[in-house]
Write an enzyme that holds these catalytic residues in place. Structure first.
Site, mmCIF file in Angstrom:
data_model
loop_
_atom_site.group_PDB
_atom_site.id
_atom_site.type_symbol
_atom_site.label_atom_id
_atom_site.label_comp_id
_atom_site.label_asym_id
_atom_site.label_seq_id
_atom_site.Cartn_x
_atom_site.Cartn_y
_atom_site.Cartn_z
ATOM 1 N N ASP A 44 0.886 -1.071 -0.003
ATOM 2 C CA ASP A 44 -0.160 0.162 -0.068
ATOM 3 C C ASP A 44 0.787 1.344 -0.146
ATOM 4 O O ASP A 44 2.024 1.277 0.396
ATOM 5 C CB ASP A 44 -1.090 0.026 1.172
ATOM 6 C CG ASP A 44 -2.257 0.891 0.768
ATOM 7 O OD1 ASP A 44 -3.314 0.046 0.746
ATOM 8 O OD2 ASP A 44 -2.365 1.954 0.885
ATOM 9 N N ASP A 65 4.095 2.652 -4.247
ATOM 10 C CA ASP A 65 3.242 3.486 -5.287
ATOM 11 C C ASP A 65 3.064 2.599 -6.340
ATOM 12 O O ASP A 65 4.001 2.690 -7.141
ATOM 13 C CB ASP A 65 3.904 4.822 -5.513
ATOM 14 C CG ASP A 65 2.938 5.650 -6.463
ATOM 15 O OD1 ASP A 65 2.138 4.975 -7.185
ATOM 16 O OD2 ASP A 65 3.192 6.872 -6.471
ATOM 17 N N VAL A 66 1.919 2.186 -6.719
ATOM 18 C CA VAL A 66 1.863 1.171 -7.800
ATOM 19 C C VAL A 66 1.816 1.651 -9.130
ATOM 20 O O VAL A 66 1.841 1.099 -10.253
ATOM 21 C CB VAL A 66 0.390 0.396 -7.598
ATOM 22 C CG1 VAL A 66 0.456 -0.485 -6.359
ATOM 23 C CG2 VAL A 66 -0.800 1.342 -7.518
ATOM 24 N N ASN A 92 -5.052 -4.804 -7.057
ATOM 25 C CA ASN A 92 -6.221 -4.248 -6.577
ATOM 26 C C ASN A 92 -6.327 -2.712 -6.262
ATOM 27 O O ASN A 92 -7.422 -2.097 -6.218
ATOM 28 C CB ASN A 92 -6.812 -4.840 -5.309
ATOM 29 C CG ASN A 92 -7.936 -4.307 -4.452
ATOM 30 O OD1 ASN A 92 -9.214 -4.171 -5.081
ATOM 31 N ND2 ASN A 92 -7.362 -3.799 -3.373
ATOM 32 N N TYR A 160 -12.281 6.784 -14.434
ATOM 33 C CA TYR A 160 -12.498 5.471 -13.812
ATOM 34 C C TYR A 160 -13.004 4.386 -14.481
ATOM 35 O O TYR A 160 -12.663 3.401 -14.574
ATOM 36 C CB TYR A 160 -13.236 5.703 -12.446
ATOM 37 C CG TYR A 160 -13.591 4.573 -11.659
ATOM 38 C CD1 TYR A 160 -12.643 4.399 -10.730
ATOM 39 C CD2 TYR A 160 -14.665 3.450 -11.940
ATOM 40 C CE1 TYR A 160 -12.920 3.334 -9.801
ATOM 41 C CE2 TYR A 160 -14.641 2.569 -11.027
ATOM 42 C CZ TYR A 160 -13.857 2.370 -9.945
ATOM 43 O OH TYR A 160 -14.122 1.336 -9.272
ATOM 44 N N LYS A 164 -11.162 1.026 -15.890
ATOM 45 C CA LYS A 164 -11.651 -0.330 -15.509
ATOM 46 C C LYS A 164 -11.903 -1.143 -16.905
ATOM 47 O O LYS A 164 -11.724 -2.337 -16.956
ATOM 48 C CB LYS A 164 -12.826 -0.339 -14.711
ATOM 49 C CG LYS A 164 -12.550 0.287 -13.304
ATOM 50 C CD LYS A 164 -11.632 -0.336 -12.542
ATOM 51 C CE LYS A 164 -11.376 0.027 -10.918
ATOM 52 N NZ LYS A 164 -10.440 -0.548 -10.401
ATOM 53 N N THR A 195 -17.280 0.354 1.155
ATOM 54 C CA THR A 195 -15.801 0.843 1.499
ATOM 55 C C THR A 195 -15.632 2.329 1.680
ATOM 56 O O THR A 195 -16.509 3.111 1.139
ATOM 57 C CB THR A 195 -14.791 -0.117 0.596
ATOM 58 O OG1 THR A 195 -15.334 0.698 -0.617
ATOM 59 C CG2 THR A 195 -14.943 -1.281 0.423
HETATM 60 N N1 LIG Z 1 -15.564 0.312 -3.415
HETATM 61 C C1 LIG Z 1 -16.452 -0.091 -4.300
HETATM 62 O O1 LIG Z 1 -17.655 0.021 -4.536
HETATM 63 C C2 LIG Z 1 -15.794 -0.540 -5.646
HETATM 64 C C3 LIG Z 1 -16.407 -1.309 -6.596
HETATM 65 C C4 LIG Z 1 -16.029 -1.743 -7.875
HETATM 66 C C5 LIG Z 1 -14.489 -1.749 -7.857
HETATM 67 N N2 LIG Z 1 -13.656 -1.204 -6.828
HETATM 68 C C6 LIG Z 1 -12.186 -1.368 -7.043
HETATM 69 O O2 LIG Z 1 -11.770 -2.010 -5.842
HETATM 70 C C7 LIG Z 1 -10.424 -1.602 -5.756
HETATM 71 C C8 LIG Z 1 -10.420 -1.298 -4.088
HETATM 72 O O3 LIG Z 1 -11.454 -0.358 -3.731
HETATM 73 P P1 LIG Z 1 -11.672 -0.277 -2.242
HETATM 74 O O4 LIG Z 1 -13.102 0.269 -2.484
HETATM 75 O O5 LIG Z 1 -11.328 -1.077 -1.427
HETATM 76 O O6 LIG Z 1 -10.763 1.435 -1.931
HETATM 77 P P2 LIG Z 1 -10.073 1.613 -0.648
HETATM 78 O O7 LIG Z 1 -10.133 3.352 -0.923
HETATM 79 O O8 LIG Z 1 -10.966 1.323 0.578
HETATM 80 O O9 LIG Z 1 -8.706 1.060 -0.722
HETATM 81 C C9 LIG Z 1 -7.873 1.186 -1.742
HETATM 82 C C10 LIG Z 1 -6.330 1.259 -1.169
HETATM 83 O O10 LIG Z 1 -5.435 1.587 -2.248
HETATM 84 C C11 LIG Z 1 -4.301 2.209 -1.739
HETATM 85 N N3 LIG Z 1 -3.893 2.971 -2.930
HETATM 86 C C12 LIG Z 1 -4.297 4.046 -3.450
HETATM 87 N N4 LIG Z 1 -3.371 4.871 -4.372
HETATM 88 C C13 LIG Z 1 -2.378 3.700 -4.279
HETATM 89 C C14 LIG Z 1 -1.165 3.861 -4.728
HETATM 90 N N5 LIG Z 1 -0.924 4.774 -5.947
HETATM 91 N N6 LIG Z 1 -0.088 2.835 -4.589
HETATM 92 C C15 LIG Z 1 -0.531 2.016 -3.648
HETATM 93 N N7 LIG Z 1 -1.483 2.010 -3.037
HETATM 94 C C16 LIG Z 1 -2.559 2.649 -3.283
HETATM 95 C C17 LIG Z 1 -4.856 3.134 -0.719
HETATM 96 O O11 LIG Z 1 -3.899 3.919 0.265
HETATM 97 C C18 LIG Z 1 -6.042 2.316 -0.113
HETATM 98 O O12 LIG Z 1 -5.225 1.553 1.016
HETATM 99 C C19 LIG Z 1 -10.242 -0.381 -6.508
HETATM 100 O O13 LIG Z 1 -9.533 -0.799 -7.535
HETATM 101 C C20 LIG Z 1 -11.680 0.051 -7.071
HETATM 102 O O14 LIG Z 1 -11.540 0.783 -8.134
HETATM 103 C C21 LIG Z 1 -14.450 -0.523 -5.681
#
Ligand SMILES: NC(=O)c1ccc[n+]([C@@H]2O[C@H](COP(=O)([O-])OP(=O)(O)OC[C@H]3O[C@@H](n4cnc5c(N)ncnc54)[C@H](O)[C@@H]3O)[C@@H](O)[C@H]2O)c1
Length: 261
Positions: A44, A65-66, A92, A160, A164, A195
């Protein structure tokens, strides 16, 4: 809902790299993978959240940083050097910032940032995970896309959604290319999940939340544990013939014409 501790231990001895492990879906999956016996590498950008995830799951934390190629390469190297294999990559990490909105108002910098974090990151993670998996002759990659890669929304987040869609197409192609080397690549397409990412977006705009909820046949958003259960299936040998799939976990959204009263 999948809230109980799972009884199966399908991932014993496997090493799993999870990006975005500090929060939401990533954190729930780190917990689930650890409960199923995996060595968990929690990656993370957020040091305190990532460290907490690693401590809780008995794994290691790697700050990354991904969007940075060298850091991503070092992440998979660390996983391999610590545990001796890279069996699972859950790519993810993603963002959904408020300045990514309608195409009419979204600027080029906001567009680029979302493409970098959501799509380029998946390219980098796959690029650096696959060589380890090829040497092992086995591996499972799960890339987080979204149901919006499959369906259009009038309440747009243009970069976004496009990012995706890219994750979906890239995962499909990688799954096909490496299938005969024992590597499976699947795209996970979650519906809206309860979330911080979604809560933040909807707190700012309750009308947008209400407009979305009405389309979910289940009548609610997913819990992160429910998404984690699907990821654990895709990571495990239980899904050995599931490859290059668009794996929807959306409470029925994509199948709905109208929702129940
Ligand atoms: N929450 C939803 O409803 C939902 C729905 C569909 C898809 N998603 C996808 O699921 C994935 C996770 O989402 P979530 O809701 O758990 O988000 P979240 O914000 O709860 O967690 C995301 C994590 O990614 C980390 N992060 C952000 N930028 C980063 C970077 N540059 N390098 C490393 N880490 C980084 C953040 O610090 C955080 O801990 C994402 O790809 C999101 O697009 C989420």
């Amino acid at each position: 809902m999948t809230t109980e501790t799972p009884v199966c231990r399908r991932l014993t001895g496997r090493t799993a790299v999870i990006t975005g492990a500090g929060s939401g879906i990533g954190l729930a999956t780190a917990r689930r993978f650890a409960a199923e016996g995996a060595n968990v590498v929690c990656a993370d950008i957020d040091e305190s959240a990532g460290k907490a995830a690693a401590a809780e799951t008995g794994g290691i934390f790697v700050q990354v940083d991904v969007t940075d190629s060298e850091q991503v390469e070092a992440l998979f190297k660390t996983a391999y050097e610590t545990y001796g294999s890279v069996d699972i990559a859950f790519n993810n990490a993603g963002i959904s910032p408020p300045d990514d909105d309608s195409i009419l108002t979204t600027g080029i910098e906001a567009w680029k940032r979302v493409q970098e974090v959501n799509l380029t990151s998946v390219y980098l993670c796959c690029k650096h995970a696959i060589p380890y998996m090829r040497r092992q002759g086995k591996g499972s990659i799960i890339n987080t896309a979204s149901f919006v890669a499959k369906m259009g929304a009038a309440t747009s987040q243009i970069s976004y959604t496009a990012s995706k869609g890219g994750v979906l197409a890239m995962s499909r192609e990688l799954g096909v290319q490496f299938a005969r080397e024992g590597i499976r690549v699947n795209a996970l397409c979650p519906g809206p999940v309860n979330t911080p990412l979604l809560k933040e977006l909807f707190a700012k705009d309750p009308e947008r939340a209400a407009r979305r909820l009405v389309h979910v046949p289940a009548g609610r958003f997913a819990e992160p544990t429910e998404i984690a259960a699907a990821v654990a299936f895709l990571a495990s040998d239980d899904s050995s013939f599931v490859n290059a799939a668009e794996f929807l976990v959306d409470g029925g959204i994509a199948g709905a014409y109208v929702t129940p009263l």
